[in-house]
Design an enzyme around this catalytic site. Structure first.
Site, PDB file in Angstrom:
ATOM      1  N   TYR A 129     -10.321  -1.643   6.530  1.00  0.00           N
ATOM      2  CA  TYR A 129      -9.767  -0.299   6.644  1.00  0.00           C
ATOM      3  C   TYR A 129      -9.470   0.090   8.087  1.00  0.00           C
ATOM      4  CZ  TYR A 129     -11.031   0.648   1.760  1.00  0.00           C
ATOM      5  OH  TYR A 129     -11.130   0.628   0.392  1.00  0.00           O
ATOM      6  N   TYR A 150       0.872  -1.171   0.000  1.00  0.00           N
ATOM      7  CA  TYR A 150       0.000   0.000   0.000  1.00  0.00           C
ATOM      8  C   TYR A 150       0.906   1.218   0.000  1.00  0.00           C
ATOM      9  CZ  TYR A 150      -3.970   3.012   1.070  1.00  0.00           C
ATOM     10  OH  TYR A 150      -4.963   3.970   0.997  1.00  0.00           O
TER      11      TYR A 150
END
Length: 410
Positions: free
Chosen positions: A372, A280
């Protein structure tokens, strides 16, 4: 991270304001050659079918309106079916027509026989939009694959709507520090192992266990940092402790979801459990700047911020404008990816790299997701969620559809 409805996502930014096709069209229109954009004397007058725009029947003969690649719309011509040697484009034209009629008739039975002498303007308009979208998505796919630095290929697919490549997003392969933030990407020391799997290697020097087994699968629990061999180490590229730094090995597809979550990512090959999938990445900003941007993102119903809180809470990764394929990975309360903190050349514990590993076997065609609210510590309890007034002001509805769905992303 990705957007909740993901409609405000971005993914592609062209380096110039005028597209290659537009420049080629101008050259051909003015009868000019330009080697840098592929227009030479040899191909100046070449004609290649780019897509089909319309259909009609004249005196029992079928005709298609052809858009020629690299030529302006003003040069489109009606060509008899017998002259067209493009079966794929003909099939796409037929499929687009059928899909449009299916949408208009909302599930009513549709006869595949076409006795009309010409298409209705609305049908032809849809077919052209779909064809232009297909061309744009192909260009975007080519651009993403030119920019990536890993083995796995990137594909793009939209069979759901007319959404094209999102704008205002720059594909990057590693962290991009915001002004005023310095990323030291050179290690000060490295191992001298001949076999890092058995000798005292970089993880041992950091006081942790080697993260991987002989099958290159992660064997440490969530919350444990990964220390890989770095550029100072004497071991070679085949070292068993060099996994994340090799990049994504799997071919992935950015696709338009049908559940209202915008773009998503699916794997095109089977991924074994506990395997590295992707990093990420994004723009590294301060926590203060993240608080400011977070309020703006909350009001738009999107979230791309990932706190780098392994040991401190000084920095955050923002993938809204700068990022890689992970930018498009959707949230799930029952994810198939797990977050781990990784240290390679940069050993600053305030700035770990973020790696996503599979939690189970993921089959080809399955969407990739992560939670998340999951931190690098592995904590996803309610206590780990930031309930500060600034972030609690606007709540983003979760659309993951999991049985264990918490209802909201924040």
């Amino acid at each position: 991270m990705a957007a909740a409805g993901a409609e405000a996502r971005g993914a592609w930014c062209v380096p110039c304001l005028v597209s290659l096709d537009t420049l080629q069209e101008l050259c051909r229109k003015e009868k000019l050659t330009c080697k840098s954009i592929g227009i030479t004397k040899r191909n100046l007058n070449n004609y290649e079918v780019e897509y089909l725009c319309d259909y009609k029947v004249v005196k029992d003969m079928e005709y298609y309106l052809v858009k020629w690649k690299g030529w302006p719309d003003s040069t489109n011509t009606w060509e008899p079916l017998q002259n067209l040697k493009c079966p794929l484009l003909l099939q796409q034209f037929s499929n687009d027509k059928h899909n449009y009629l299916s949408q208009v008739n909302k599930g009513k039975a549709i006869s595949l026989k076409d006795n009309n002498k010409a298409l209705k303007p609305a049908v032809a308009e849809y077919i052209v939009k779909k064809a232009k979208q297909r061309v744009a998505l192909q260009r975007w796919q080519d651009e993403l694959n030119r920019r990536k630095n890993h083995k796995g290929m990137i594909f793009v697919e939209n069979t759901v709507d007319l959404e094209g490549p999102p704008s205002d997003f720059y594909y990057i392969n590693e962290y991009k520090p915001a002004p005023g933030i310095s990323l030291v990407n050179e290690a000060t020391f490295g191992c001298s192992c001949t076999d890092c799997f058995f000798e005292k290697c970089c993880p041992a020097e950091a006081g942790v266990l080697l993260a991987y087994n002989k099958n290159q699968q992660i064997k440490i629990p969530p919350g444990t940092p990964i220390y890989e061999c770095n550029s100072r180490c004497q071991c070679g590229p085949d070292c068993p402790n060099r996994i994340v730094q090799k990049g994504t090995q799997y071919s992935l597809c950015i696709f338009r979801t049908s559940n209202g979550c915008g773009w998503g990512v699916k794997t095109l090959v089977k991924i074994k459990r506990m395997s590295f999938v992707m990093e990420y990445v994004g723009e590294v900003i301060t926590s203060e700047e993240a608080e400011r941007r977070g309020q703006l993102y909350d009001n738009k119903g999107i979230t791309y911020l990932f706190d780098l809180d392994y040991e401190s809470d000084e920095f955050t990764v923002d993938a809204a404008r700068y990022g890689n394929v992970s930018h498009f990975v959707n949230h799930s309360c029952d994810p198939n990816l797990q977050v781990f903190n990784v240290f390679i050349d940069n050993l600053d514990t305030r700035l770990p790299r973020i790696a996503l590993f599979s939690t189970r076997t993921i089959n080809a065609g399955e969407e990739l997701t992560f939670d998340y609210q999951m931190k690098g510590s592995g904590d996803i309890s309610s206590d780990s969620v930031d309930h500060s007034p600034a972030k609690k002001r606007v709540r983003t509805v979760c659309k993951c559809g999991a049985v264990t769905c918490r209802g909201y992303l924040n």
